[in-house]
Design a protein around this motif. Structure first.
Motif, PDB file in Angstrom:
ATOM      1  N   ARG A  95     -38.028  -9.872 -29.699  1.00 24.57           N
ATOM      2  CA  ARG A  95     -37.292 -10.494 -28.523  1.00 24.57           C
ATOM      3  C   ARG A  95     -37.261  -9.279 -27.610  1.00 24.57           C
ATOM      4  NH1 ARG A  95     -31.261  -9.783 -29.399  1.00 24.57           N
ATOM      5  NH2 ARG A  95     -31.304  -8.885 -31.513  1.00 24.57           N
ATOM      6  N   ASP A  96     -36.892  -9.533 -26.552  1.00 25.95           N
ATOM      7  CA  ASP A  96     -36.826  -8.741 -25.201  1.00 25.95           C
ATOM      8  C   ASP A  96     -36.011  -7.374 -25.775  1.00 25.95           C
ATOM      9  OD1 ASP A  96     -38.049  -9.843 -23.427  1.00 25.95           O
ATOM     10  OD2 ASP A  96     -36.316 -10.915 -22.820  1.00 25.95           O
ATOM     11  N   VAL A  97     -36.534  -5.950 -25.657  1.00 25.66           N
ATOM     12  CA  VAL A  97     -35.780  -4.857 -25.853  1.00 25.66           C
ATOM     13  C   VAL A  97     -35.359  -4.312 -24.380  1.00 25.66           C
ATOM     14  CG1 VAL A  97     -36.100  -2.487 -26.674  1.00 25.66           C
ATOM     15  CG2 VAL A  97     -37.297  -4.179 -27.925  1.00 25.66           C
ATOM     16  N   VAL A  98     -33.910  -3.891 -24.420  1.00 28.01           N
ATOM     17  CA  VAL A  98     -33.324  -3.422 -23.342  1.00 28.01           C
ATOM     18  C   VAL A  98     -32.781  -2.043 -23.509  1.00 28.01           C
ATOM     19  CG1 VAL A  98     -31.802  -3.681 -21.371  1.00 28.01           C
ATOM     20  CG2 VAL A  98     -33.006  -5.749 -22.254  1.00 28.01           C
ATOM     21  N   VAL A  99     -33.098  -1.014 -23.173  1.00 30.77           N
ATOM     22  CA  VAL A  99     -32.731   0.291 -23.475  1.00 30.77           C
ATOM     23  C   VAL A  99     -31.883   0.762 -22.073  1.00 30.77           C
ATOM     24  CG1 VAL A  99     -33.319   2.897 -23.814  1.00 30.77           C
ATOM     25  CG2 VAL A  99     -34.954   0.829 -24.565  1.00 30.77           C
ATOM     26  N   ASP A 100     -30.427   0.771 -22.664  1.00 28.97           N
ATOM     27  CA  ASP A 100     -29.716   1.154 -21.440  1.00 28.97           C
ATOM     28  C   ASP A 100     -28.236   1.660 -21.908  1.00 28.97           C
ATOM     29  OD1 ASP A 100     -29.354   1.292 -18.381  1.00 28.97           O
ATOM     30  OD2 ASP A 100     -28.498  -0.553 -18.498  1.00 28.97           O
ATOM     31  N   PRO A 129     -46.246   9.903 -31.576  1.00 24.28           N
ATOM     32  CA  PRO A 129     -47.819   9.767 -31.580  1.00 24.28           C
ATOM     33  C   PRO A 129     -48.161   8.690 -32.652  1.00 24.28           C
ATOM     34  CG  PRO A 129     -46.988  11.983 -31.508  1.00 24.28           C
ATOM     35  CD  PRO A 129     -45.767  11.039 -31.855  1.00 24.28           C
ATOM     36  N   GLY A 130     -49.273   7.908 -32.228  1.00 30.58           N
ATOM     37  CA  GLY A 130     -49.989   7.159 -33.181  1.00 30.58           C
ATOM     38  C   GLY A 130     -49.325   5.686 -33.308  1.00 30.58           C
ATOM     39  N   THR A 131     -47.862   5.626 -32.870  1.00 28.51           N
ATOM     40  CA  THR A 131     -47.386   4.345 -32.867  1.00 28.51           C
ATOM     41  C   THR A 131     -48.009   3.194 -32.452  1.00 28.51           C
ATOM     42  OG1 THR A 131     -45.170   5.395 -33.215  1.00 28.51           O
ATOM     43  CG2 THR A 131     -45.194   3.115 -32.862  1.00 28.51           C
ATOM     44  N   THR A 132     -48.130   1.990 -33.010  1.00 34.87           N
ATOM     45  CA  THR A 132     -48.450   0.602 -32.464  1.00 34.87           C
ATOM     46  C   THR A 132     -47.410  -0.098 -32.406  1.00 34.87           C
ATOM     47  OG1 THR A 132     -50.721   1.025 -33.217  1.00 34.87           O
ATOM     48  CG2 THR A 132     -50.333  -1.315 -32.863  1.00 34.87           C
ATOM     49  N   VAL A 133     -47.029  -0.673 -31.178  1.00 34.41           N
ATOM     50  CA  VAL A 133     -45.809  -1.666 -31.185  1.00 34.41           C
ATOM     51  C   VAL A 133     -46.502  -2.811 -30.676  1.00 34.41           C
ATOM     52  CG1 VAL A 133     -43.818  -2.037 -29.775  1.00 34.41           C
ATOM     53  CG2 VAL A 133     -44.542   0.152 -30.440  1.00 34.41           C
ATOM     54  N   ARG A 134     -46.318  -3.981 -31.397  1.00 33.47           N
ATOM     55  CA  ARG A 134     -46.846  -5.353 -31.007  1.00 33.47           C
ATOM     56  C   ARG A 134     -45.620  -6.264 -30.647  1.00 33.47           C
ATOM     57  NH1 ARG A 134     -49.499  -3.500 -35.213  1.00 33.47           N
ATOM     58  NH2 ARG A 134     -51.866  -3.518 -35.115  1.00 33.47           N
ATOM     59  N   PHE A 135     -45.854  -6.974 -29.566  1.00 30.21           N
ATOM     60  CA  PHE A 135     -44.826  -7.766 -28.768  1.00 30.21           C
ATOM     61  C   PHE A 135     -45.134  -9.177 -28.958  1.00 30.21           C
ATOM     62  CE2 PHE A 135     -44.268  -3.624 -26.780  1.00 30.21           C
ATOM     63  CZ  PHE A 135     -43.088  -3.463 -26.452  1.00 30.21           C
ATOM     64  N   ALA A 136     -44.077  -9.730 -29.480  1.00 28.91           N
ATOM     65  CA  ALA A 136     -44.061 -11.459 -29.545  1.00 28.91           C
ATOM     66  C   ALA A 136     -44.305 -11.929 -28.128  1.00 28.91           C
ATOM     67  CB  ALA A 136     -42.868 -11.892 -30.232  1.00 28.91           C
ATOM     68  N   PRO A 137     -44.960 -13.115 -28.046  1.00 28.55           N
ATOM     69  CA  PRO A 137     -45.254 -13.814 -26.506  1.00 28.55           C
ATOM     70  C   PRO A 137     -44.004 -13.864 -25.638  1.00 28.55           C
ATOM     71  CG  PRO A 137     -46.239 -15.232 -28.379  1.00 28.55           C
ATOM     72  CD  PRO A 137     -45.223 -14.017 -29.170  1.00 28.55           C
ATOM     73  N   GLY A 138     -44.299 -13.183 -24.533  1.00 28.86           N
ATOM     74  CA  GLY A 138     -43.258 -13.186 -23.414  1.00 28.86           C
ATOM     75  C   GLY A 138     -42.416 -12.120 -23.637  1.00 28.86           C
ATOM     76  N   THR A 139     -42.261 -11.308 -24.513  1.00 26.22           N
ATOM     77  CA  THR A 139     -41.027 -10.247 -24.677  1.00 26.22           C
ATOM     78  C   THR A 139     -41.528  -9.059 -23.899  1.00 26.22           C
ATOM     79  OG1 THR A 139     -42.141  -9.545 -26.737  1.00 26.22           O
ATOM     80  CG2 THR A 139     -40.383 -11.328 -26.900  1.00 26.22           C
ATOM     81  N   ARG A 140     -40.625  -8.290 -23.468  1.00 24.56           N
ATOM     82  CA  ARG A 140     -41.057  -7.119 -22.839  1.00 24.56           C
ATOM     83  C   ARG A 140     -40.026  -5.902 -23.074  1.00 24.56           C
ATOM     84  NH1 ARG A 140     -39.224 -10.093 -17.131  1.00 24.56           N
ATOM     85  NH2 ARG A 140     -37.202 -10.550 -17.385  1.00 24.56           N
ATOM     86  N   LEU A 141     -40.479  -5.050 -22.680  1.00 29.66           N
ATOM     87  CA  LEU A 141     -39.580  -3.589 -22.720  1.00 29.66           C
ATOM     88  C   LEU A 141     -39.093  -3.101 -21.543  1.00 29.66           C
ATOM     89  CD1 LEU A 141     -38.561  -1.090 -24.412  1.00 29.66           C
ATOM     90  CD2 LEU A 141     -41.036  -0.105 -24.020  1.00 29.66           C
ATOM     91  N   LEU A 142     -37.974  -3.026 -21.501  1.00 23.77           N
ATOM     92  CA  LEU A 142     -37.078  -2.844 -20.084  1.00 23.77           C
ATOM     93  C   LEU A 142     -36.144  -1.466 -20.457  1.00 23.77           C
ATOM     94  CD1 LEU A 142     -35.470  -5.270 -17.811  1.00 23.77           C
ATOM     95  CD2 LEU A 142     -34.371  -3.124 -18.137  1.00 23.77           C
ATOM     96  N   VAL A 143     -36.402  -0.482 -19.447  1.00 26.98           N
ATOM     97  CA  VAL A 143     -35.558   0.683 -19.533  1.00 26.98           C
ATOM     98  C   VAL A 143     -34.488   0.823 -18.234  1.00 26.98           C
ATOM     99  CG1 VAL A 143     -35.432   3.331 -20.016  1.00 26.98           C
ATOM    100  CG2 VAL A 143     -37.414   1.886 -21.264  1.00 26.98           C
TER     101      VAL A 143
END
Length: 570
Positions: A192-197, A211-225
């Motif tokens: 689900r959406d990740v919100v960093v605040d 380094p080397g990390t792979t992040v796979r996002f479920a459909p429609g989710t986003r990363l917001l800072v």
């Protein structure tokens, strides 16, 4: 009590008092119940009736610059005071999740030199965590790593059992609000959406990605800072950070997740000095302010692919949005690949971008708006044919000045060493560069090829007024046109003849010795040695690199896209 870890809930008083940028190094309770001294500047604190030493990140780096340990594995202190990796102890507090990695030092009556020496090497394979010798997992960063944003992480015991591998255990599952500092490492699945605040007046909440990390996002989710957060994503050419769809090839498509959106408090050209691209239900997406030095963090050797999902009428997602970020913000060696919306959009602020690649975007590849006053150098834009994945005929590069009736800055970016490649065949009717809303611009040392639309399109009178003064595009090469002319009347009332404005100072129809670009998944961005792109470049002022060639890459190389970029269609 030896071997246990101090309980630290998501909202503990310790975290609130130190802020998210503090790295909490809390020792296991001493049998003597009293700590005489805290080495390396540690601060004595009473936590739950026990005395502990708390250290900043700088203290820890001074004490243990060699410290490395796999992610998602907590730490304990052995009887000699050395830091070792361990699985979760049965007596650990219930609110300490197993996937969280905490650096802990015990200083019962002694300082760091009293056992856990700064000269000591990293834990070896005999330690409880089972980490392989030389493991290069996350080092301590600006704050204690946290479970904030984690729905259900991997069990630490699983990580310990898989100690011979680089990434122990199953992927970390993440989603939700990140309110204390967090590290992502190895494999992460976002559900689900990740919100960093964080909280105004407190140190920024930091999301660090190893380094080397792979992040796979479920459909429609986003990363917001948000503007009270910061992202520290530092990959390398050999170990890039990949932010991608949860689908696997060959089922990956543009628009399968929502992209990365980073916001700050630097000045923007919006009404009231603030803006929000996602609407009132997303307060963390509000950006803009009066701090030109606002640091949104670092994106370095990061690949963002198959993003751009639509989320309602006011919530289209770019691959990467950088809004209101100040001068210290670093976007370097970033590829946005096959976004269903814009590739990279910079909205206000003074962020500086270098070594950026946008390939196969369905909308504008590189866009700026509402007062961006930063810089960009070594930029590659490659528009793919319409038939490749439904790409639009949008401009490759589009710039806007500021919102109507707004005060504040007008966009005036400086771009050097830019390569803009069009789709040549079907879909080549789009413009290479569109400028509107009064934007200023300095564009030099560029090459534009394979476009059927006008090479530079000034869209309105407010922008036309700056041509030759605050809007400069020279020392470039236009070549391999796919239409009848490089400049033609677009029917807009813009008060300018683009051919007259931009012919002088630029070159035309020389063979750039670039390519091939068909198929687009195998592009030839490096000019052949001896290419005319190696001649006639303008001198780039500070802070730009002294690159004496046109385009993003030097004739004959080296190819800075090698190893970390990926141009696969799916």
């Amino acid at each position: 009590m030896i071997g246990t870890i101090a309980g630290m809930g998501r909202r503990s008083s310790l975290v609130r008092s130190l802020g998210a940028a503090a790295l909490v190094a809390a020792g296991a309770a001493c049998e003597s119940s009293e700590i005489v001294t805290c080495g390396f500047g540690g601060e004595r604190q009473q936590i739950a009736g026990e005395t502990y030493c708390v250290y900043s990140s700088d203290d820890v780096r001074q004490a243990r610059p060699d410290f490395r340990c796999p992610a998602r594995v907590p730490y304990r202190i052995d009887l000699e005071g050395a830091v070792v990796c361990t699985t979760r102890d049965a007596s650990s507090p219930a609110d300490l999740p197993a996937e969280v990695c905490r650096l802990v030092e015990r200083t019962c009556g002694v300082d760091f030199d009293g056992g856990g020496s700064p000269d000591a090497g990293p834990p070896d394979a005999s330690d409880d965590a089972g980490s392989a010798p030389g493991d290069t997992g996350p080092s301590p960063d600006d704050a204690a790593p946290s479970d904030a944003g984690a729905d259900a992480g991997a069990d630490a015991d699983a990580g310990a059992d898989a100690g011979s591998t680089r990434c122990p255990g199953p992927p970390l599952t993440a989603g939700g609000d990140v309110t204390i500092a967090t590290i992502w490492s190895c494999d992460v699945e976002v559900t689900r959406d990740v919100v960093v605040d964080g909280i105004v007046g407190m140190p920024a909440v930091v999301l660090s990605i190893d380094p080397g990390t792979t992040v796979r996002f479920a459909p429609g989710t986003r990363l917001l800072v948000g503007d009270q957060g910061r992202i520290e994503a530092r990959g390398t050419a050999d170990l890039p950070i990949v932010l991608t769809s949860a689908s696997s090839a060959p089922d990956r498509r543009p628009g399968q997740w929502g992209g990365v959106h980073v916001f700050g408090n630097a000045p923007i050209g919006a009404r009231g000095g603030i803006d929000n691209v996602f609407g009132p239900t997303w307060p963390a997406a509000t950006y803009g302010g009066d701090d030109p030095e606002h640091d949104c963090g670092v994106l370095e050797h990061v690949r963002i692919e198959f993003a751009g999902a639509e989320r309602g009428a006011i919530s289209a997602n770019d691959g990467l949005t950088v809004g209101g970020c100040g001068r210290p913000t670093r976007v370097s060696h970033v590829q946005v690949h096959r976004s269903l919306h814009d590739g990279i959009e910079v909205r206000g602020g003074l962020a500086q971008i270098d070594h950026a690649v946008v390939t196969g975007a369905a909308d504008v590849s590189f866009r700026w708006a509402i007062g961006w006053q930063g810089t960009a150098q070594h930029v590659i834009v490659h528009q793919w044919p319409v038939g490749a994945s439904g790409e639009s005929r949008a401009a490759a590069i589009a710039g806007g000045g500021r919102q109507a009736l707004a005060s504040g800055p007008i966009s005036s970016p400086r771009l050097y060493n830019v390569t803009v490649v069009g789709p040549a065949g079907d879909g080549a009717a789009g413009s290479a560069i569109e400028l509107a809303d009064g934007t200023a611009l300095t564009l030099r040392n560029f090459v534009v090829l394979r476009f059927g639309g006008t090479a530079i399109d000034v869209r309105d009178n407010a922008t036309a007024m700056g041509v030759g003064a605050t809007l400069l595009a020279d020392t470039g090469l236009f070549t391999e046109r796919a239409g009848a002319a490089y400049f033609f009347d677009d029917g807009l009332v813009d008060g300018i003849d683009e051919a007259m404005a931009f012919t002088s100072g630029n070159r035309f129809d020389e063979d750039p010795m670039l390519g091939p670009f068909d198929p687009p998944s195998m592009p030839g961005f490096v000019p052949v040695a001896g290419s005319p792109l190696g001649m006639g470049a303008a001198s780039a002022p500070a802070p730009f690199d002294p690159a004496d060639y046109l385009g993003a890459l030097p004739p004959g190389g080296p190819d800075w896209t090698e190893a970390w970029c990926d141009f696969s269609p799916d």
